[in-house]
Scaffold this motif. Structure first.
Motif, PDB file in Angstrom:
ATOM      1  N   GLY A 193      39.929  37.293  37.850  1.00 27.15           N
ATOM      2  CA  GLY A 193      40.723  38.409  38.448  1.00 27.15           C
ATOM      3  C   GLY A 193      40.070  39.440  39.535  1.00 27.15           C
ATOM      4  O   GLY A 193      39.051  39.823  39.201  1.00 27.15           O
ATOM      5  N   VAL A 194      40.851  39.874  40.345  1.00 28.70           N
ATOM      6  CA  VAL A 194      40.352  40.699  41.544  1.00 28.70           C
ATOM      7  C   VAL A 194      41.380  41.528  42.029  1.00 28.70           C
ATOM      8  O   VAL A 194      42.503  41.200  42.249  1.00 28.70           O
ATOM      9  N   VAL A 195      40.851  43.079  42.196  1.00 31.51           N
ATOM     10  CA  VAL A 195      41.691  44.040  42.824  1.00 31.51           C
ATOM     11  C   VAL A 195      40.948  44.401  43.892  1.00 31.51           C
ATOM     12  O   VAL A 195      39.892  45.078  43.835  1.00 31.51           O
ATOM     13  N   LEU A 196      41.549  44.353  45.268  1.00 36.18           N
ATOM     14  CA  LEU A 196      40.815  44.991  46.532  1.00 36.18           C
ATOM     15  C   LEU A 196      41.510  46.300  46.561  1.00 36.18           C
ATOM     16  O   LEU A 196      42.726  46.420  46.779  1.00 36.18           O
ATOM     17  N   SER A 197      40.845  47.540  46.680  1.00 34.13           N
ATOM     18  CA  SER A 197      41.738  48.860  47.078  1.00 34.13           C
ATOM     19  C   SER A 197      40.974  49.448  48.425  1.00 34.13           C
ATOM     20  O   SER A 197      39.802  49.426  48.502  1.00 34.13           O
ATOM     21  N   GLU A 198      41.998  49.694  49.324  1.00 34.61           N
ATOM     22  CA  GLU A 198      41.499  50.230  50.718  1.00 34.61           C
ATOM     23  C   GLU A 198      41.275  51.948  50.162  1.00 34.61           C
ATOM     24  O   GLU A 198      41.982  52.305  50.016  1.00 34.61           O
ATOM     25  N   MET A 199      39.900  52.061  50.668  1.00 31.10           N
ATOM     26  CA  MET A 199      39.752  53.742  50.740  1.00 31.10           C
ATOM     27  C   MET A 199      40.269  54.229  51.827  1.00 31.10           C
ATOM     28  O   MET A 199      40.593  53.582  53.069  1.00 31.10           O
ATOM     29  N   PRO A 200      40.204  55.789  51.869  1.00 28.92           N
ATOM     30  CA  PRO A 200      40.979  56.217  53.059  1.00 28.92           C
ATOM     31  C   PRO A 200      39.648  56.062  54.282  1.00 28.92           C
ATOM     32  O   PRO A 200      40.469  56.175  55.339  1.00 28.92           O
TER      33      PRO A 200
END
Ligand code: AMP
Ligand code: MN
Ligand code: MN
Length: 320
Positions: free
Chosen positions: A252-259
Protein backbone atom coordinates in the motif's frame (compact mmCIF):
# COMPACT_ATOMS: atom_id res chain seq x y z
CA UNK A 1 30.33 3.07 27.15
CA UNK A 2 27.27 5.21 26.64
CA UNK A 3 26.56 5.05 30.40
CA UNK A 4 29.72 7.09 31.07
CA UNK A 5 28.91 9.59 28.34
CA UNK A 6 25.49 10.14 29.93
CA UNK A 7 26.95 10.32 33.43
CA UNK A 8 29.45 13.05 32.62
CA UNK A 9 27.18 15.12 30.39
CA UNK A 10 25.61 18.28 31.80
CA UNK A 11 23.79 19.63 28.76
CA UNK A 12 21.94 17.07 26.70
CA UNK A 13 20.29 17.77 23.33
CA UNK A 14 17.68 15.18 22.31
CA UNK A 15 16.58 15.09 18.66
CA UNK A 16 13.60 13.25 17.12
CA UNK A 17 13.24 12.64 13.39
CA UNK A 18 11.64 15.10 10.98
CA UNK A 19 7.94 14.59 10.33
CA UNK A 20 7.67 12.94 13.78
CA UNK A 21 5.39 10.05 14.70
CA UNK A 22 4.36 8.72 18.11
CA UNK A 23 7.55 6.73 18.58
CA UNK A 24 9.67 9.80 17.80
CA UNK A 25 7.76 12.10 20.18
CA UNK A 26 7.26 9.42 22.85
CA UNK A 27 10.98 8.58 22.82
CA UNK A 28 11.99 12.25 22.70
CA UNK A 29 9.90 13.20 25.73
CA UNK A 30 10.83 10.00 27.62
CA UNK A 31 14.56 10.68 27.22
CA UNK A 32 13.92 14.33 28.17
CA UNK A 33 12.21 13.33 31.42
CA UNK A 34 14.88 10.72 32.13
CA UNK A 35 17.73 13.20 31.65
CA UNK A 36 15.97 15.72 33.90
CA UNK A 37 15.65 13.05 36.55
CA UNK A 38 19.43 12.49 36.28
CA UNK A 39 19.98 16.21 36.87
CA UNK A 40 20.89 17.21 33.30
CA UNK A 41 19.94 20.42 31.51
CA UNK A 42 17.92 19.35 28.51
CA UNK A 43 16.88 20.69 25.13
CA UNK A 44 14.34 18.73 23.07
CA UNK A 45 14.28 19.47 19.34
CA UNK A 46 12.42 18.36 16.23
CA UNK A 47 12.48 20.14 12.85
CA UNK A 48 8.69 19.78 12.55
CA UNK A 49 5.98 20.65 15.08
CA UNK A 50 4.78 18.09 17.59
CA UNK A 51 1.45 16.83 16.15
CA UNK A 52 -1.56 17.91 18.20
CA UNK A 53 -2.44 14.33 19.11
CA UNK A 54 0.73 14.01 21.20
CA UNK A 55 0.28 17.25 23.15
CA UNK A 56 -0.84 15.32 26.25
CA UNK A 57 2.69 14.01 26.76
CA UNK A 58 4.93 15.55 29.44
CA UNK A 59 7.43 18.04 27.92
CA UNK A 60 5.56 18.06 24.57
CA UNK A 61 5.15 21.82 25.05
CA UNK A 62 8.90 22.23 25.57
CA UNK A 63 9.95 20.77 22.21
CA UNK A 64 11.71 23.43 20.12
CA UNK A 65 12.17 23.68 16.35
CA UNK A 66 15.91 24.38 16.65
CA UNK A 67 18.62 23.97 19.26
CA UNK A 68 20.56 26.86 20.75
CA UNK A 69 23.63 27.07 18.50
CA UNK A 70 25.76 28.55 21.30
CA UNK A 71 24.79 26.08 23.98
CA UNK A 72 27.82 23.74 23.96
CA UNK A 73 25.90 20.53 24.39
CA UNK A 74 27.95 17.66 25.86
CA UNK A 75 25.82 14.95 24.33
CA UNK A 76 23.29 14.64 21.52
CA UNK A 77 20.81 11.75 21.69
CA UNK A 78 19.04 10.92 18.42
CA UNK A 79 15.87 8.87 18.86
CA UNK A 80 14.06 6.87 16.17
CA UNK A 81 16.37 8.24 13.44
CA UNK A 82 17.55 5.73 10.83
CA UNK A 83 20.33 8.00 9.59
CA UNK A 84 21.92 11.39 10.18
CA UNK A 85 19.69 13.12 7.62
CA UNK A 86 16.57 12.15 9.57
CA UNK A 87 17.66 14.55 12.34
CA UNK A 88 17.42 17.36 9.81
CA UNK A 89 18.58 20.87 10.55
CA UNK A 90 18.40 20.22 14.31
CA UNK A 91 21.74 18.42 14.05
CA UNK A 92 23.12 19.91 10.85
CA UNK A 93 23.02 23.43 12.36
CA UNK A 94 25.29 22.54 15.30
CA UNK A 95 28.75 24.08 14.92
CA UNK A 96 31.80 21.86 14.42
CA UNK A 97 33.19 20.02 16.26
CA UNK A 98 29.80 18.49 16.93
CA UNK A 99 29.07 16.97 20.36
CA UNK A 100 29.24 13.24 21.03
CA UNK A 101 26.29 11.56 19.36
CA UNK A 102 24.24 8.65 20.71
CA UNK A 103 21.93 6.88 18.25
CA UNK A 104 18.99 5.00 19.79
CA UNK A 105 16.87 3.36 17.10
CA UNK A 106 15.19 0.24 15.70
CA UNK A 107 15.19 0.74 11.90
CA UNK A 108 16.67 -2.08 9.84
CA UNK A 109 18.21 0.58 7.59
CA UNK A 110 20.01 2.32 10.52
CA UNK A 111 23.48 3.44 9.42
CA UNK A 112 25.11 3.36 12.90
CA UNK A 113 25.88 7.07 12.55
CA UNK A 114 26.53 7.69 16.27
CA UNK A 115 29.62 7.43 18.45
CA UNK A 116 27.31 5.20 20.50
CA UNK A 117 24.71 3.08 18.74
CA UNK A 118 21.91 1.44 20.69
CA UNK A 119 20.23 -0.13 17.67
CA UNK A 120 17.98 -3.16 17.71
CA UNK A 121 16.11 -3.82 14.45
CA UNK A 122 14.17 -6.61 16.19
CA UNK A 123 12.59 -4.14 18.63
CA UNK A 124 9.02 -3.03 17.91
CA UNK A 125 9.87 0.60 18.55
CA UNK A 126 12.57 2.90 19.84
CA UNK A 127 10.39 3.26 22.94
CA UNK A 128 10.68 -0.49 23.60
CA UNK A 129 14.49 -0.21 23.44
CA UNK A 130 14.31 2.72 25.87
CA UNK A 131 12.32 0.68 28.43
CA UNK A 132 15.42 -1.46 28.88
CA UNK A 133 18.03 1.22 28.29
CA UNK A 134 16.69 3.80 30.76
CA UNK A 135 16.56 1.11 33.45
CA UNK A 136 20.18 0.19 32.68
CA UNK A 137 21.37 3.76 33.15
CA UNK A 138 19.63 4.04 36.52
CA UNK A 139 16.48 5.98 35.62
CA UNK A 140 13.44 5.31 37.83
CA UNK A 141 10.28 4.68 35.82
CA UNK A 142 7.67 7.38 36.49
CA UNK A 143 4.09 7.78 35.30
CA UNK A 144 5.20 10.48 32.86
CA UNK A 145 8.00 8.43 31.31
CA UNK A 146 5.62 5.46 31.13
CA UNK A 147 3.02 7.56 29.25
CA UNK A 148 5.68 8.63 26.74
CA UNK A 149 7.09 5.15 26.19
CA UNK A 150 3.69 3.46 25.91
CA UNK A 151 2.70 6.09 23.32
CA UNK A 152 5.76 5.08 21.29
CA UNK A 153 5.04 1.37 21.51
CA UNK A 154 1.29 1.65 20.85
CA UNK A 155 1.69 3.90 17.81
CA UNK A 156 4.60 2.09 16.12
CA UNK A 157 2.89 -1.29 16.55
CA UNK A 158 -0.56 0.08 15.53
CA UNK A 159 -1.90 -1.17 18.85
CA UNK A 160 0.28 -4.33 19.15
CA UNK A 161 -0.71 -5.58 15.66
CA UNK A 162 2.61 -5.55 13.78
CA UNK A 163 4.75 -8.64 13.15
CA UNK A 164 7.60 -7.31 15.30
CA UNK A 165 5.50 -7.45 18.49
CA UNK A 166 7.00 -10.08 20.80
CA UNK A 167 6.33 -11.33 24.30
CA UNK A 168 9.09 -8.91 25.36
CA UNK A 169 7.12 -6.00 23.82
CA UNK A 170 4.04 -7.02 25.80
CA UNK A 171 6.05 -7.41 29.02
CA UNK A 172 7.58 -3.96 28.50
CA UNK A 173 4.11 -2.50 27.92
CA UNK A 174 2.74 -4.30 30.97
CA UNK A 175 5.48 -2.77 33.13
CA UNK A 176 4.50 0.68 31.82
CA UNK A 177 0.85 0.01 32.67
CA UNK A 178 2.02 -1.05 36.15
CA UNK A 179 3.58 2.42 36.45
CA UNK A 180 0.22 4.05 35.74
CA UNK A 181 0.14 4.49 31.95
CA UNK A 182 -3.48 4.35 30.73
CA UNK A 183 -3.39 2.10 27.67
CA UNK A 184 -6.97 2.75 26.55
CA UNK A 185 -6.56 6.52 26.80
CA UNK A 186 -3.21 6.48 24.99
CA UNK A 187 -4.57 4.22 22.23
CA UNK A 188 -7.53 6.53 21.72
CA UNK A 189 -5.58 9.80 21.73
CA UNK A 190 -2.44 8.76 19.87
CA UNK A 191 -3.81 6.21 17.43
CA UNK A 192 -7.54 6.48 16.78
CA UNK A 193 -8.76 10.04 17.42
CA UNK A 194 -8.16 12.22 14.40
CA UNK A 195 -9.17 15.67 13.23
CA UNK A 196 -12.07 15.96 10.79
CA UNK A 197 -9.62 17.28 8.17
CA UNK A 198 -7.67 14.01 8.37
CA UNK A 199 -10.82 11.99 7.73
CA UNK A 200 -11.56 14.34 4.81
CA UNK A 201 -8.09 13.76 3.35
CA UNK A 202 -8.69 10.04 3.62
CA UNK A 203 -11.94 10.56 1.75
CA UNK A 204 -10.10 12.25 -1.12
CA UNK A 205 -7.40 9.58 -1.10
CA UNK A 206 -9.81 6.65 -0.95
CA UNK A 207 -11.94 8.20 -3.69
CA UNK A 208 -9.13 7.92 -6.20
CA UNK A 209 -7.17 4.89 -4.99
CA UNK A 210 -5.94 2.56 -7.70
CA UNK A 211 -5.33 -1.21 -7.53
CA UNK A 212 -2.98 -3.05 -9.85
CA UNK A 213 -1.21 -6.41 -9.41
CA UNK A 214 -1.22 -6.27 -5.60
CA UNK A 215 -0.35 -2.57 -5.38
CA UNK A 216 -2.98 -0.25 -3.90
CA UNK A 217 -1.98 3.40 -4.00
CA UNK A 218 -3.32 6.91 -3.83
CA UNK A 219 -2.06 10.49 -3.72
CA UNK A 220 -2.95 13.80 -2.12
CA UNK A 221 -2.15 17.11 -3.82
CA UNK A 222 -0.77 20.11 -1.93
CA UNK A 223 -3.78 22.27 -2.86
CA UNK A 224 -6.09 19.67 -1.34
CA UNK A 225 -3.99 19.68 1.83
CA UNK A 226 -4.08 23.46 1.97
CA UNK A 227 -7.83 23.64 1.39
CA UNK A 228 -8.36 21.33 4.36
CA UNK A 229 -6.07 23.44 6.54
CA UNK A 230 -3.35 20.78 6.73
CA UNK A 231 0.17 22.17 6.64
CA UNK A 232 1.56 19.43 4.43
CA UNK A 233 2.79 17.37 7.35
CA UNK A 234 1.20 14.05 6.49
CA UNK A 235 -1.15 14.07 9.44
CA UNK A 236 -1.07 10.40 10.29
CA UNK A 237 -0.04 7.14 8.73
CA UNK A 238 -3.59 5.84 9.23
CA UNK A 239 -4.47 6.00 5.55
CA UNK A 240 -1.53 3.94 4.32
CA UNK A 241 -2.09 1.41 7.12
CA UNK A 242 -5.70 1.17 6.01
CA UNK A 243 -4.72 0.55 2.37
CA UNK A 244 -2.38 -2.29 3.36
CA UNK A 245 -5.20 -3.98 5.29
CA UNK A 246 -7.31 -4.37 2.15
CA UNK A 247 -7.60 -7.96 0.90
CA UNK A 248 -5.16 -9.05 -1.83
CA UNK A 249 -2.87 -6.06 -1.25
CA UNK A 250 0.88 -6.76 -1.22
CA UNK A 251 1.99 -3.11 -0.94
CA UNK A 252 0.00 0.00 0.00
CA UNK A 253 1.31 3.47 -0.86
CA UNK A 254 0.28 7.06 -0.13
CA UNK A 255 2.00 9.96 -1.91
CA UNK A 256 1.53 13.37 -0.26
CA UNK A 257 2.61 16.53 -2.00
CA UNK A 258 4.27 19.00 0.37
CA UNK A 259 3.90 22.80 0.08
CA UNK A 260 7.44 22.80 -1.38
CA UNK A 261 6.18 20.47 -4.18
CA UNK A 262 8.37 17.61 -2.94
CA UNK A 263 6.45 14.37 -2.49
CA UNK A 264 6.45 12.37 0.73
CA UNK A 265 5.96 8.65 0.06
CA UNK A 266 4.63 6.26 2.73
CA UNK A 267 4.65 2.54 2.07
CA UNK A 268 3.35 -0.54 3.89
CA UNK A 269 3.96 -4.16 2.93
CA UNK A 270 2.12 -7.35 3.76
CA UNK A 271 4.44 -10.33 4.48
CA UNK A 272 6.39 -11.67 2.60
CA UNK A 273 6.76 -8.35 0.71
CA UNK A 274 9.46 -5.83 1.64
CA UNK A 275 9.20 -2.05 1.24
CA UNK A 276 12.48 -1.24 3.05
CA UNK A 277 14.19 -2.41 -0.14
CA UNK A 278 12.18 0.02 -2.30
CA UNK A 279 12.78 2.87 0.17
CA UNK A 280 16.54 2.26 0.20
CA UNK A 281 16.58 2.25 -3.60
CA UNK A 282 14.88 5.68 -3.47
CA UNK A 283 17.19 7.20 -0.85
CA UNK A 284 14.85 6.71 2.12
CA UNK A 285 14.59 4.00 4.72
CA UNK A 286 12.44 2.32 7.35
CA UNK A 287 11.40 -1.21 8.15
CA UNK A 288 10.62 -4.27 6.03
CA UNK A 289 6.87 -3.68 6.43
CA UNK A 290 6.77 0.14 6.81
CA UNK A 291 9.11 2.52 5.04
CA UNK A 292 9.24 5.87 3.32
CA UNK A 293 11.16 8.42 1.30
CA UNK A 294 10.81 11.82 -0.34
CA UNK A 295 10.97 12.55 -4.08
CA UNK A 296 11.00 15.74 -6.13
CA UNK A 297 7.70 16.73 -7.73
CA UNK A 298 5.64 17.11 -9.72
CA UNK A 299 3.25 14.67 -8.11
CA UNK A 300 2.27 12.86 -11.33
CA UNK A 301 5.89 12.14 -12.17
CA UNK A 302 6.69 10.95 -8.64
CA UNK A 303 3.63 8.72 -8.78
CA UNK A 304 4.77 7.08 -12.02
CA UNK A 305 8.23 6.43 -10.55
CA UNK A 306 6.87 4.98 -7.32
CA UNK A 307 4.26 2.79 -9.00
CA UNK A 308 6.88 1.34 -11.37
CA UNK A 309 9.29 0.62 -8.48
CA UNK A 310 6.59 -1.02 -6.35
CA UNK A 311 5.18 -3.16 -9.17
CA UNK A 312 8.71 -4.30 -9.92
CA UNK A 313 9.29 -5.15 -6.23
CA UNK A 314 6.04 -7.12 -6.11
CA UNK A 315 7.05 -9.10 -9.21
CA UNK A 316 10.50 -9.87 -7.79
CA UNK A 317 9.32 -10.64 -4.27
CA UNK A 318 6.22 -12.68 -5.14
CA UNK A 319 6.59 -16.19 -3.66
CA UNK A 320 7.04 -18.88 -6.33
P1 AMP B 1 5.77 6.56 7.59
O1 AMP B 1 5.24 5.97 6.33
O2 AMP B 1 6.08 8.00 7.52
O3 AMP B 1 4.92 6.17 8.78
O4 AMP B 1 7.19 5.85 7.80
C1 AMP B 1 7.32 4.47 7.90
C2 AMP B 1 8.64 4.11 8.54
O5 AMP B 1 9.72 4.43 7.66
C3 AMP B 1 8.90 4.88 9.83
O6 AMP B 1 9.56 4.02 10.72
C4 AMP B 1 9.80 5.99 9.39
O7 AMP B 1 10.64 6.42 10.43
C5 AMP B 1 10.59 5.36 8.27
N1 AMP B 1 10.96 6.35 7.26
C6 AMP B 1 10.10 7.12 6.55
N2 AMP B 1 10.77 7.93 5.70
C7 AMP B 1 12.09 7.67 5.88
C8 AMP B 1 13.29 8.20 5.31
N3 AMP B 1 13.29 9.15 4.36
N4 AMP B 1 14.46 7.70 5.76
C9 AMP B 1 14.48 6.74 6.71
N5 AMP B 1 13.40 6.20 7.28
C10 AMP B 1 12.21 6.65 6.88
MN1 MN C 1 9.32 7.03 13.67
MN1 MN D 1 9.95 3.85 15.42
Amino acid sequence: MIQFAVEKANRVLVIAHIDPDGDAIGSLTAVGQAMQQLGKRIMLVCDDNVPQRFHYLPLAGDVRRAPNPDANYDLVVAVDCADEARMGWAYACLPEPKPTLANIDHHITNTRFGAFNVVDPAASSTAEILCRFLDEIGVTMTRGIADSLLTGIVTDTIGFRTTNVTAATLRAAAALVDCGADIADISLRALHRRPLATAQVWGLGLGRMTFQDGLLWTSIGRNEMRRLGLDGNPSSSGLVNFLADVEDVAIGVVLSEMPSESVRVSMRAVPPYNVAEVAMQMGGGGHVLAAGFTLDGPLEQAEATVVAACLDAIRRQRPA
